[in-house]
Every structure is written in structure tokens, then in C-alpha cells.
Design an enzyme around this catalytic site. Structure first.
Site, short mmCIF file in Angstrom:
data_model
loop_
_atom_site.label_atom_id
_atom_site.label_comp_id
_atom_site.label_asym_id
_atom_site.label_seq_id
_atom_site.Cartn_x
_atom_site.Cartn_y
_atom_site.Cartn_z
N CYS A 234 66.29 27.12 49.17
CA CYS A 234 65.92 27.80 50.52
C CYS A 234 66.90 28.53 50.79
O CYS A 234 68.18 27.98 51.20
CB CYS A 234 65.53 26.97 51.52
SG CYS A 234 65.21 27.77 53.10
N CYS B 294 63.34 34.74 54.88
CA CYS B 294 63.65 34.10 53.52
C CYS B 294 64.69 34.60 52.67
O CYS B 294 64.65 35.60 52.21
CB CYS B 294 62.36 33.90 52.91
SG CYS B 294 62.52 32.89 51.32
#
Length: 292
Positions: free
Chosen positions: A218, A88
């Protein structure tokens, strides 16, 4: 009634992609699917897009990637639905900010272990954090179904899977439901990015993350979006400012690697209620044909 303190937590975000940080220096926390879901619930929990457990790599409880040493701090990342994720980009910036502010590391350059491998993170005094995201692997073209239309998209791997559609009118497209994709190509689900070039240096992006839904940002998705935008412009290397609903990051793609630079903030710290933590129950199994 006397209250007993449970595990420590922090709340942070990177371009409004938000996370619950759980320090676990002794590797003692049992991070179940139910606990992750409960923490991330925006009505009955703390609310977040995911959970970042801070644990020494050697105490993770699973096999480490070959390049991650046992004494490195490992980002045990879970999506809001409790599923395990490889990497991530926004989360690793928040993770590094926590390591620095808590004194677990004493330098601006921080090696962070992830399931996608070791990542080098540099935290600046201005609050911006740069992550070496590793090389992006372009897997080829596939199709994406949205609002009843089939659209061409580029499959990109950054340690986790992405499907990127370069198009126009991104702000008007419906992401209230998961876009369709080829489940044979992405059996474990995929992060989907819709990208609109604004000029030679800037793009706009929206994202539907697997296990979450549409989010404000994201990190790995902005890198995949940049790779796709560059290729759509006839290039393989370059820099793009990526505007997401939660802010702006800068992505650079080189022949050797990719880097992501953006803000990371810690906004709260506290302790979970021990009774609440201990009484979270696993949800009843629900069968669904949808892949998140």
C-alpha cells in the site's frame, strides 16, 4: 459467434499491489460498483486490488479538488469492493507509467489529479517512479485490536486515513480478519499498517486495506508507516526503506512534504468483452456490521 470488443483495459502493479487501468479519455465509461467488483474478482474477473480510470479532470463527473485543473489527467481510483478512494500511492505510479507509455504525456514529470489533490510524479528511465505525496498529518494516538489484544497506534492522514502500529513480530500477526479500530474516529473505515523497525534505515510492513483486506503493498501506507517509525525513533523527518510482501519502496519525510519512490509495471493490455461488460449486475444488498 461474432465477438464485439468492449472497453480497453491494462493490467499493472506497483510492488505487487495490482490494478486494472481503464482509459476513458472522453469520460464515457459508467464505472459502477458492480463493474469494479467484477473486474477485481480474481476468479471470475481480471483480478486486482483496485481500478484506475484514466479520465480528464473536467469529465470526472464530480467536483474537483481546488488545486486540480480541469485539463489534468485524473486518477479515478476505486477499491476492489467498488468504494471510492481518495488516493493510492502505488496506483498513482502505475497511472503515471500508463500516461507516459501511451503518449498522453511527453515528459518525465507528470501532474496527476486525485481526490486528495494534485500530485507531481516523476518517472525515471529505470522504471522507478517518485511521487510527491504531500504533507502527512498526524492526528494523534488511538488503539488497534488484533488477535484479542489492544495495541497503541498512530493515526496519520495522507488524503486517506491510516492507523499505524509500530511493533515486533509483524510476520506472525494474524491479518485474516480486519483488526478492530475506533469507528467514531474513522467512520468511513481506515487502512491499517503493522510496522517493524529492522534497523535505523529499514522497516518491515504489512497492511490491511479498507475495502480490500490484506494486500501485498500500500503506497500511502508505506508513507504512514515511515512517519510512525520515525516518531517511534524520536524523529519527525528522515528516510526509510519499507519492505512489504510485494517488494521494497523508499519513503522520505521532510518538513514540507513526503515522497514515495518505487517500481511501476504494466504487464498486459486488451479489451473487455462487450457482452460481459454490459451484463454485469449490481449485487444484492448485504447488511453487515463490519466497516471496510
Amino acid at each position: 459467434m461474432q465477438s464485439y470488443a468492449g472497453p480497453e483495459f491494462l493490467k499493472g502493479h506497483g510492488t505487487e499491489n495490482d490494478f486494472v487501468v481503464l482509459p476513458d479519455p472522453r469520460g464515457e465509461l459508467e464505472l459502477t460498483t458492480a463493474r469494479v467488483r467484477a473486474l477485481c474478482d480474481r476468479r471470475s474477473g481480471l483480478g486486482a486490488d483496485g481500478v484506475l480510470r484514466v479520465v480528464p479532470g473536467g469529465l470526472l463527473g464530480e467536483e474537483l479538488p481546488a488545486d486540480v485543473p480541469a485539463d489534468a489527467w485524473f486518477m479515478d481510483y476505486r477499491n476492489a469492493d467498488g468504494s471510492v478512494a481518495e488516493m493510492c500511492g502505488n496506483g498513482v505510479r502505475v497511472f503515471a507509467r500508463y500516461l507516459l507509455q501511451s503518449g498522453l504525456v511527453s515528459t518525465g514529470t507528470v501532474p496527476v489529479g486525485t481526490r486528495a489533490g494534485l500530485r507531481s510524479v516523476v518517472a525515471g528511465e529505470d522504471g522507478r517512479v517518485t511521487v510527491d505525496m504531500g504533507a502527512a498529518t498526524v492526528l494523534g494516538h488511538s488503539s488497534l485490536g488484533i488477535a484479542g489484544y489492544a495495541m497503541s497506534a498512530l493515526a496519520v492522514d495522507l488524503g486517506n486515513p491510516h492507523l499505524v502500529c509500530v511493533t515486533t513480530g509483524v510476520a506472525e500477526l494474524d491479518l485474516s480478519v480486519r483488526p478492530g479500530y475506533d469507528p467514531e474516529l474513522f467512520p468511513a473505515g481506515v487502512n491499517i499498517e503493522l510496522v517493524e523497525p529492522l534497523d535505523e534505515r529499514q522497516v518491515r510492513m504489512r497492511v490491511y486495506e479498507r475495502g480490500i483486506g490484506e494486500t501485498r503493498s500500500c503506497g500511502t501506507g508505506t508513507v504512514a508507516a515511515t512517519v510512525a517509525a520515525l516518531r517511534a525513533a524520536g524523529a519527525e523527518n528522515g528516510v526509510r526503506l519499507v519492505h512489504v510482501p510485494g517488494g521494497t519502496v523508499e519513503v522520505e519525510v521532510t518538513p514540507e512534504t513526503t515522497t514515495l519512490t518505487g517500481p511501476a509495471e504494466l504487464v498486459a493490455r486488451g479489451r473487455l468483452d462487450a457482452g460481459w461488460w454490459g451484463n454485469v449486475e449490481e449485487p444484492a444488498l448485504v447488511t453487515s456490521g463490519a466497516i471496510q
